[in-house]
Design an enzyme around this catalytic site. Structure first.
Site, PDB file in Angstrom:
ATOM      1  N   GLY A  12       0.785  -1.215  -0.042  1.00 54.69           N
ATOM      2  CA  GLY A  12       0.171   0.111  -0.068  1.00 54.69           C
ATOM      3  C   GLY A  12       0.791   1.220  -0.043  1.00 54.69           C
ATOM      4  CG  ASP A  13       0.420   3.943   2.315  1.00 51.85           C
ATOM      5  OD1 ASP A  13      -0.657   4.417   1.947  1.00 51.85           O
ATOM      6  OD2 ASP A  13       0.675   3.408   3.383  1.00 51.85           O
ATOM      7  N   GLY A  15       1.321   5.259  -4.197  1.00 48.80           N
ATOM      8  CA  GLY A  15       1.265   6.470  -4.803  1.00 48.80           C
ATOM      9  C   GLY A  15      -0.106   6.393  -5.806  1.00 48.80           C
ATOM     10  CE  LYS A  16      -3.220   1.840  -3.463  1.00 49.17           C
ATOM     11  NZ  LYS A  16      -2.173   1.749  -2.422  1.00 49.17           N
ATOM     12  N   GLY A  40      -5.834   5.662   2.298  1.00 49.45           N
ATOM     13  CA  GLY A  40      -5.472   6.820   2.264  1.00 49.45           C
ATOM     14  C   GLY A  40      -4.744   7.247   1.039  1.00 49.45           C
ATOM     15  CG  HIS A  41      -5.866   6.397  -2.410  1.00 53.08           C
ATOM     16  ND1 HIS A  41      -6.954   5.917  -3.007  1.00 53.08           N
ATOM     17  CD2 HIS A  41      -5.200   5.491  -1.610  1.00 53.08           C
ATOM     18  CE1 HIS A  41      -6.890   4.735  -2.447  1.00 53.08           C
ATOM     19  NE2 HIS A  41      -5.969   4.149  -1.793  1.00 53.08           N
ATOM     20  CD  GLN A 224      -6.511  -1.596   1.445  1.00 52.82           C
ATOM     21  OE1 GLN A 224      -7.462  -2.125   0.951  1.00 52.82           O
ATOM     22  NE2 GLN A 224      -7.028  -0.475   1.936  1.00 52.82           N
ATOM     23  CB  THR A 301      -3.405   5.549  11.192  1.00 53.59           C
ATOM     24  OG1 THR A 301      -2.308   5.097  10.509  1.00 53.59           O
ATOM     25  CG2 THR A 301      -4.652   4.502  10.834  1.00 53.59           C
ATOM     26  N   GLY A 302      -1.927   8.490  10.396  1.00 53.09           N
ATOM     27  CA  GLY A 302      -0.704   9.308  10.745  1.00 53.09           C
ATOM     28  C   GLY A 302       0.349   8.362  11.404  1.00 53.09           C
ATOM     29  NE  ARG A 305       2.577   5.633   4.333  1.00 53.63           N
ATOM     30  CZ  ARG A 305       2.409   6.643   3.500  1.00 53.63           C
ATOM     31  NH1 ARG A 305       3.375   7.046   2.934  1.00 53.63           N
ATOM     32  NH2 ARG A 305       1.155   7.092   3.239  1.00 53.63           N
TER      33      ARG A 305
HETATM   34  P1  GDP Z   1      -1.619   5.535  -2.041  1.00 58.45           P
HETATM   35  O1  GDP Z   1      -2.105   4.978  -0.767  1.00 58.45           O
HETATM   36  O2  GDP Z   1      -1.219   4.272  -2.966  1.00 58.45           O
HETATM   37  O3  GDP Z   1      -2.510   6.361  -2.876  1.00 58.45           O
HETATM   38  O4  GDP Z   1      -0.458   6.369  -1.604  1.00 58.45           O
HETATM   39  P2  GDP Z   1      -0.361   7.676  -0.568  1.00 58.45           P
HETATM   40  O5  GDP Z   1      -0.864   8.707  -1.042  1.00 58.45           O
HETATM   41  O6  GDP Z   1      -0.884   6.942   0.646  1.00 58.45           O
HETATM   42  O7  GDP Z   1       1.290   7.658  -0.386  1.00 58.45           O
HETATM   43  C1  GDP Z   1       2.134   8.280  -1.532  1.00 58.45           C
HETATM   44  C2  GDP Z   1       2.804   9.543  -1.015  1.00 58.45           C
HETATM   45  O8  GDP Z   1       3.694   9.906  -1.952  1.00 58.45           O
HETATM   46  C3  GDP Z   1       1.693  10.862  -1.073  1.00 58.45           C
HETATM   47  O9  GDP Z   1       1.873  11.712  -0.018  1.00 58.45           O
HETATM   48  C4  GDP Z   1       2.011  11.184  -2.324  1.00 58.45           C
HETATM   49  O10 GDP Z   1       1.702  12.778  -2.490  1.00 58.45           O
HETATM   50  C5  GDP Z   1       3.526  11.177  -2.530  1.00 58.45           C
HETATM   51  N1  GDP Z   1       3.798  10.900  -3.836  1.00 58.45           N
HETATM   52  C6  GDP Z   1       3.536  10.232  -4.984  1.00 58.45           C
HETATM   53  N2  GDP Z   1       4.318   9.980  -6.080  1.00 58.45           N
HETATM   54  C7  GDP Z   1       5.450  10.514  -5.422  1.00 58.45           C
HETATM   55  C8  GDP Z   1       6.535  10.725  -6.149  1.00 58.45           C
HETATM   56  O11 GDP Z   1       6.913  10.198  -7.130  1.00 58.45           O
HETATM   57  N3  GDP Z   1       7.540  11.434  -5.525  1.00 58.45           N
HETATM   58  C9  GDP Z   1       7.501  11.870  -4.137  1.00 58.45           C
HETATM   59  N4  GDP Z   1       8.646  12.531  -3.693  1.00 58.45           N
HETATM   60  N5  GDP Z   1       6.157  11.750  -3.585  1.00 58.45           N
HETATM   61  C10 GDP Z   1       5.423  11.010  -4.096  1.00 58.45           C
HETATM   62  P1  IMO Z   2      -3.739   2.451   0.661  1.00 56.29           P
HETATM   63  O1  IMO Z   2      -4.830   2.295  -0.357  1.00 56.29           O
HETATM   64  C1  IMO Z   2      -1.062   0.907   3.651  1.00 56.29           C
HETATM   65  C2  IMO Z   2      -3.090  -2.208   6.490  1.00 56.29           C
HETATM   66  C3  IMO Z   2      -2.944  -1.642   8.042  1.00 56.29           C
HETATM   67  C4  IMO Z   2      -2.635  -2.974   8.737  1.00 56.29           C
HETATM   68  C5  IMO Z   2      -3.406  -3.957   7.580  1.00 56.29           C
HETATM   69  C6  IMO Z   2      -4.963  -4.512   8.279  1.00 56.29           C
HETATM   70  O2  IMO Z   2      -3.742   3.967   1.198  1.00 56.29           O
HETATM   71  O3  IMO Z   2      -2.646   1.662   0.093  1.00 56.29           O
HETATM   72  P2  IMO Z   2      -7.127  -2.855   8.142  1.00 56.29           P
HETATM   73  O4  IMO Z   2      -7.593  -1.828   8.713  1.00 56.29           O
HETATM   74  O5  IMO Z   2      -7.338  -3.033   6.437  1.00 56.29           O
HETATM   75  O6  IMO Z   2      -7.914  -4.211   8.601  1.00 56.29           O
HETATM   76  O7  IMO Z   2      -5.488  -3.048   8.405  1.00 56.29           O
HETATM   77  O8  IMO Z   2      -3.407  -3.355   6.793  1.00 56.29           O
HETATM   78  N1  IMO Z   2      -3.500  -1.078   5.582  1.00 56.29           N
HETATM   79  C7  IMO Z   2      -2.942  -0.315   4.979  1.00 56.29           C
HETATM   80  N2  IMO Z   2      -1.485  -0.127   4.607  1.00 56.29           N
HETATM   81  N3  IMO Z   2      -1.996   1.598   2.916  1.00 56.29           N
HETATM   82  C8  IMO Z   2      -3.329   1.355   2.922  1.00 56.29           C
HETATM   83  O9  IMO Z   2      -4.171   1.641   1.884  1.00 56.29           O
HETATM   84  C9  IMO Z   2      -3.835   0.443   3.961  1.00 56.29           C
HETATM   85  N4  IMO Z   2      -5.037  -0.147   4.248  1.00 56.29           N
HETATM   86  C10 IMO Z   2      -4.791  -1.034   5.324  1.00 56.29           C
HETATM   87  O10 IMO Z   2      -2.001  -0.640   8.154  1.00 56.29           O
HETATM   88  O11 IMO Z   2      -1.306  -3.373   8.518  1.00 56.29           O
HETATM   89 MG    MG Z   3      -2.236   5.363   1.242  1.00 59.09          MG
END
Ligand code: GDP
Ligand code: IMO
Ligand code: MG
Length: 430
Positions: A12-13, A15-16, A40-41, A224, A301-302, A305
């Site tokens: 997850g996270d 950059g989707k 969280g996007h 995720q 959740t703040g 990572r």
């Molecule tokens: P998601 O859950 O996959 O949508 O990703 P998140 O938004 O939770 O986390 C990705 C973080 O990286 C966010 O704060 C984006 O603004 C940031 N981000 C995405 N692409 C890039 C990149 O290419 N470079 C940098 N420095 N940050 C990026």
């Molecule tokens: P995005 O879409 C990162 C993780 C939680 C925990 C596990 C189970 O932003 O990539 P849950 O509340 O789903 O039962 O938690 O999954 N988790 C994520 N980690 N990015 C996410 O979403 C997540 N959604 C759930 O931290 O380890």
């Molecule tokens: Mg995220």
């Protein structure tokens, strides 16, 4: 042209949100198909930041239809407050632009309470969930006692269902030493918002069928990442839904051929939030540097990572089990200035080399990564908008990743900003 399905290929996270927002200029409809507001996007558009949890990341583009499919678990209160917040940022959200499947399961206050109580009961073994009630809601869905959006239309049936639901959960809450919940309270709270939420509810599968007939392009947005998939991930340290691209079909109500090109969003290093195995984790200065440069704090959740080296073995496995055609490589800029970069190419387990990530919980904890080392680059790639602007060592890093994971880079992202994105191959053209 074809549809596109975006999924995360790690934990997850990746950059989707940024990539879905960028791609949505080419799409007509953007559809979430699993997960809930555990996601969280973050989108950054001309320095304006949007934080989305439940709303599809195409929502900020005018003239697009945003869809929440039946595979998503929806907390109706969280939904309404997110709508209000994003609307406050000037985004147009109405029943014309947002459609929610009337057969999706709803997250009730008891589900968050159960999530919390179960985590507390796990003690040291806790999963580190987001405590949003995601797991307990999927459990109830499969157990056939869930409350669905369409149930809000039938107050008599809703009351009956809530009473039954709470007989089950109150027994558990009592056993866990948590406070019980009166079904009448939930019913009253639901009735206060039922009309507003029902305004968005519709037969999503029909809307998607219509869009397909009209030759419109659909972008499916996963939450995720594959290593959090309930089957293919680091079980039990996973979320409670399938994340692999096949889920886009069942979670939206389209056939498997409609999901189109599968784009795996992949971070140039690895992060994980919550507990569970993480072979390439770096609990040292290098991991700290990735976390600081990448601002690696959870959007939902703040939480800080965990950070580590790129794990090509794991991503190759994700490419295979999820059917990823190509990747969007994000956050390459975070690696600027590292003298050396490591990539995991396999694992050692009890003296044996593995070219895959094993399924067993103990094995997943025990594997030792085998690394190859590449030279880093000192130049900045932050905000690069052309492949030819990249230093040679960065190009090498990308090429090695492509070879190791067995999938090409379609898109490269070099900053959080929408337009700092390099298109190498358009996924809408397969
Ligand atoms: P998601 O859950 O996959 O949508 O990703 P998140 O938004 O939770 O986390 C990705 C973080 O990286 C966010 O704060 C984006 O603004 C940031 N981000 C995405 N692409 C890039 C990149 O290419 N470079 C940098 N420095 N940050 C990026
Ligand atoms: P995005 O879409 C990162 C993780 C939680 C925990 C596990 C189970 O932003 O990539 P849950 O509340 O789903 O039962 O938690 O999954 N988790 C994520 N980690 N990015 C996410 O979403 C997540 N959604 C759930 O931290 O380890
Ligand atoms: Mg995220």
């Amino acid at each position: 042209m074809t549809n596109v399905t975006v999924i995360g290929s790690q934990w997850g996270d990746e950059g989707k949100g940024k990539i879905v927002d960028w791609l949505s200029s080419r799409a007509d409809v953007v559809v979430r198909f699993q997960g809930g507001h555990n996601a969280g996007h973050t989108l950054v558009i001309d320095e304006k930041v949007y934080k989305l949890h439940l709303l599809p990341s195409g929502i900020v583009r005018k003239g697009k239809i945003s869809v929440i499919g039946n595979g998503v678990v929806v907390d109706p209160w969280a939904l309404l407050s997110e709508i209000e917040e994003v609307r406050g940022q000037g985004v147009d959200i109405s029943p014309e632009t947002l459609k929610i499947a009337d057969n999706c399961n709803l997250i009730m206050p008891v589900h968050a309470a159960m999530d919390e109580a179960l985590e507390a009961a796990r003690g040291k073994e806790k999963l580190g969930t987001t405590k949003r009630g995601i797991g307990p809601t999927y459990e109830d869905k499969v157990a056939r006692r869930g409350i669905r959006l369409c149930d809000l239309r039938d107050p008599v049936l809703l009351k009956e269902k809530l009473n039954k639901l709470m007989v089950h959960h109150n027994a558990l809450l009592k056993g866990l030493g948590a406070e019980t919940i009166d079904p009448q309270d939930i019913y009253d709270q639901l009735m206060n918002i039922a009309d507003e939420v029902l305004g968005y509810s519709t037969q999503v599968w029909k809307i998607l069928e219509e869009a397909r007939k009209q030759g419109k392009k659909i972008l499916f947005e996963g939450a995720q990442g594959v290593m959090l998939d309930v089957d293919h991930g680091t079980y039990p340290f996973v979320t409670s839904s399938n994340i692999v691209a096949a889920q886009a079909a069942s979670g939206a109500g389209v056939g498997p051929k409609a999901i189109g090109t599968v784009l795996g969003i992949t971070k140039a290093y690895t992060t994980r939030v919550g507990t569970g195995p993480f072979p390439t984790e770096q609990e040292n200065a290098e991991g700290e540097r990735m976390g600081e440069r990448g601002h690696e704090f959870g959007t939902t959740t703040g939480r800080k990572r965990r950070c580590g080296w790129f794990d090509a073995t794991m991503v190759r496995q994700a490419v295979t089990v999820a059917g990823i055609d190509g990747i969007a490589l994000t956050k390459l800029d975070v690696l600027d200035g590292f003298k050396e970069l490591k990539i995991c190419t396999g694992y050692m387990l009890n003296g044996v080399k593995l070219d895959y990530f094993p399924a067993g919980q103990k094995e997943q904890e025990m594997v030792e990564p085998v690394y190859m080392t590449l030279e880093g680059w000192s130049e900045s790639t932050y905000g690069a908008r052309s492949f030819s602007d990249l230093p040679a060592q960065a190009v090498k890093y990308i090429t090695v990743i492509e070879e190791l994971i067995g999938a090409p880079v379609f898109i490269l992202s070099t900053s959080p900003e929408r337009e700092d994105t390099i298109l190498l191959k358009d996924p809408f053209y397969g």
